[in-house]
Design a protein around this motif. Structure first.
Motif, mmCIF file in Angstrom:
data_model
loop_
_atom_site.group_PDB
_atom_site.id
_atom_site.type_symbol
_atom_site.label_atom_id
_atom_site.label_comp_id
_atom_site.label_asym_id
_atom_site.label_seq_id
_atom_site.Cartn_x
_atom_site.Cartn_y
_atom_site.Cartn_z
ATOM 1 N N ASN A 336 0.824 -1.207 0.000
ATOM 2 C CA ASN A 336 0.000 0.000 0.000
ATOM 3 C C ASN A 336 0.861 1.260 0.000
ATOM 4 N N GLU A 337 1.880 1.267 0.829
ATOM 5 C CA GLU A 337 2.707 2.470 0.972
ATOM 6 C C GLU A 337 3.541 2.722 -0.275
ATOM 7 N N ARG A 338 3.967 1.648 -0.939
ATOM 8 C CA ARG A 338 4.854 1.796 -2.092
ATOM 9 C C ARG A 338 4.099 2.074 -3.391
ATOM 10 N N TYR A 339 2.965 1.391 -3.562
ATOM 11 C CA TYR A 339 2.255 1.477 -4.850
ATOM 12 C C TYR A 339 0.872 2.147 -4.753
ATOM 13 N N GLY A 340 0.433 2.426 -3.556
ATOM 14 C CA GLY A 340 -0.833 3.128 -3.414
ATOM 15 C C GLY A 340 -2.016 2.202 -3.116
ATOM 16 N N HIS A 341 -3.120 2.825 -2.698
ATOM 17 C CA HIS A 341 -4.294 2.068 -2.258
ATOM 18 C C HIS A 341 -4.988 1.338 -3.403
ATOM 19 N N MET A 406 3.098 -7.557 -6.729
ATOM 20 C CA MET A 406 2.432 -8.262 -5.624
ATOM 21 C C MET A 406 3.030 -9.635 -5.357
ATOM 22 N N LYS A 407 4.191 -9.918 -5.942
ATOM 23 C CA LYS A 407 4.714 -11.278 -5.845
ATOM 24 C C LYS A 407 5.190 -11.658 -4.443
#
Length: 453
Positions: A336-341, A406-407
């Protein structure tokens, strides 16, 4: 038998409670109140009548809400049109009755004074309303004129009642119709015509099958009950409420329908029915949406935690053979923090979909954030539960790895089982403890609560 449409319109008041919330007594009272609002200036156009007789008429008391205006007219005068005009003339007046009728309109009245009605009956009968005997008119002047005033009052009241009713039923969004005992529609309102996508002239006098474009054989094989409920109302002899479905121009519609028998003047013989139907299709959709929103998590479609607590209290309480599985997503916060909600929400949706795939018959819940729960109530053996949990973890990892971002996401799982004496709240706590143990090892592990962690 031909039925009087006015009786059908009047019988709309037989409904004990219509969908608009207006009771019969209140409706009748309002009609009486509105009726007293009008004031009629009735014009009498006199030609060739003895002045003494005219004085008798002028001295007579008008009907309530009426006032009288008398005119003497000549051949060249133009009489206004409308029901408030009455022509009283002797048989010696050389006027073209047909042209006079055309001028004053069909609702005005023409009354001839004559001792020989034959010529009028043979030549102009369609254009006149009555013939009064001229020889004895002085003796009968008050009687004849009084009856005329009563007739004018009744006709005005009937016209007003019809107008009030027409404006009322055509303003309402509900469908309203009147049927005879053969099932033919004698009268409908505008909303009814909109629903069936037909004009009134193409509806009135037609049966249910024609109006709704449903062949009789198709209707009999379907779940539609509109015609059958007419029979139920006639048998019950009172207003009945039904839930019905019809295929309209707007598609399949769900109706909340009030139907009432229409009684003849004897108060006992049923001569037809009146129906008032409210389209509740959209209302039901709203209710379903509200129900779904109160029960489901809006993002994943799984049961939300609030409704799950209600479900667990009512459905399970204290039971035996229950299993509760708690899981969360490792490295979800980092994602979430790296790629957003937006990507985080996608991961949650994928997780929910895999839960449904592996546990399709169980109670699947989003507990909050990236935490999910699964309640199993069929006494499934623990080895089978563990196999399903492992299947879920592997399938989730394979699906998430399709996106490079998301791996590294995996699901850690805690499992608690009870063979009796525990309630769902206890199992949630125990499975949470088991999840905490699984999270210590990480990487997509599962742990079973064994009484101590």
């Amino acid at each position: 038998m031909v039925y009087d449409i006015d009786k059908y319109k009047q019988n709309v008041r037989n409904c004990t409670k219509n969908p608009t919330g207006i009771s019969n007594a209140h409706f009748c009272k309002r009609i009486q109140e509105v009726r007293t609002m009008y004031h009629v200036q009735q014009h009498f156009w006199i030609r060739g009548i003895d002045e003494g007789i005219v004085r008798i008429w002028k001295a007579m008391e008008p009907q309530p809400r009426f006032e009288h205006v008398f005119h003497v007219f000549s051949k060249g005068m133009r009489i206004p049109r409308g029901r408030n005009q009455t022509v009283l003339m002797d048989d010696k007046t050389p006027l073209q009755i047909a042209m006079l009728r055309q001028d004053i309109g069909p609702d005005a009245k023409i009354i001839i004074m004559s001792d020989d009605p034959t010529p009028f009956l043979e030549n102009v009968a369609p254009y006149i309303d009555d013939i009064w005997p001229l020889a004895h008119l002085a003796d009968m002047a008050a009687f004849k004129f009084g009856r005329l005033l009563e007739t004018l009052k009744r006709e005005k009241d009937a016209w007003l009642t019809d107008t009030y009713l027409e404006q009322t039923i055509n303003t309402l969004p509900d469908m309203i119709w009147y049927k005879d005992m053969k099932g033919l529609h004698l009268h409908v309102n505008d909303a009814f015509c909109t629903a069936v996508n037909k004009q009134k002239c193409d509806v009135e006098g037609r049966d249910h099958y024609y109006i709704w474009d449903i062949p009789r054989e198709v209707y009999e094989r379907s779940d539609y009950v509109c015609v059958e409920t007419e029979d139920d109302v006639i048998k019950a002899r009172k207003t009945c409420l039904f839930d019905e479905e019809v295929m309209s121009a707007q598609g399949l519609r769900k109706l909340k329908t009030y139907k009432t028998p229409i009684f003849d003047e004897d108060g006992d013989t049923i001569i037809g029915t009146v129906g008032i139907a409210r389209d509740v299709t959209q209302m039901n959709k709203y209710k379903d949406t509200i129900r779904r929103l109160t029960r489901e998590d809006t993002l994943t479609g799984l049961m939300n935690r609030e409704y799950f607590q209600i479900y667990a209290e009512k459905g399970c309480g204290t039971c035996g053979d229950l299993t509760f599985i708690t899981l969360d997503l490792e490295r979800f916060k980092e994602l979430n923090e790296r790629y957003g909600h937006e990507l985080g929400n996608a991961a949650l949706k994928i997780t929910a979909e895999e839960i449904r795939n592996v546990f399709p018959d169980d109670v699947n819940v989003r507990m909050g954030g990236d935490e999910f729960g699964i309640l199993i109530t069929d006494g499934r053996p623990m080895d089978e539960v563990c196999a399903l949990v492992r299947k879920f973890q592997l399938q989730l990892r394979e699906t998430l790895r399709m996106d490079e971002r998301m791996k590294r996401i995996s699901a850690n799982v805690g499992i608690a089982h009870s063979t009796g004496g525990s309630n769902v709240d206890d199992l949630i706590i125990k499975s949470g403890l088991a999840l905490a143990e699984a999270e210590k090892h990480g990487g997509g592990k599962y742990t079973i609560y064994r009484g101590r962690i």
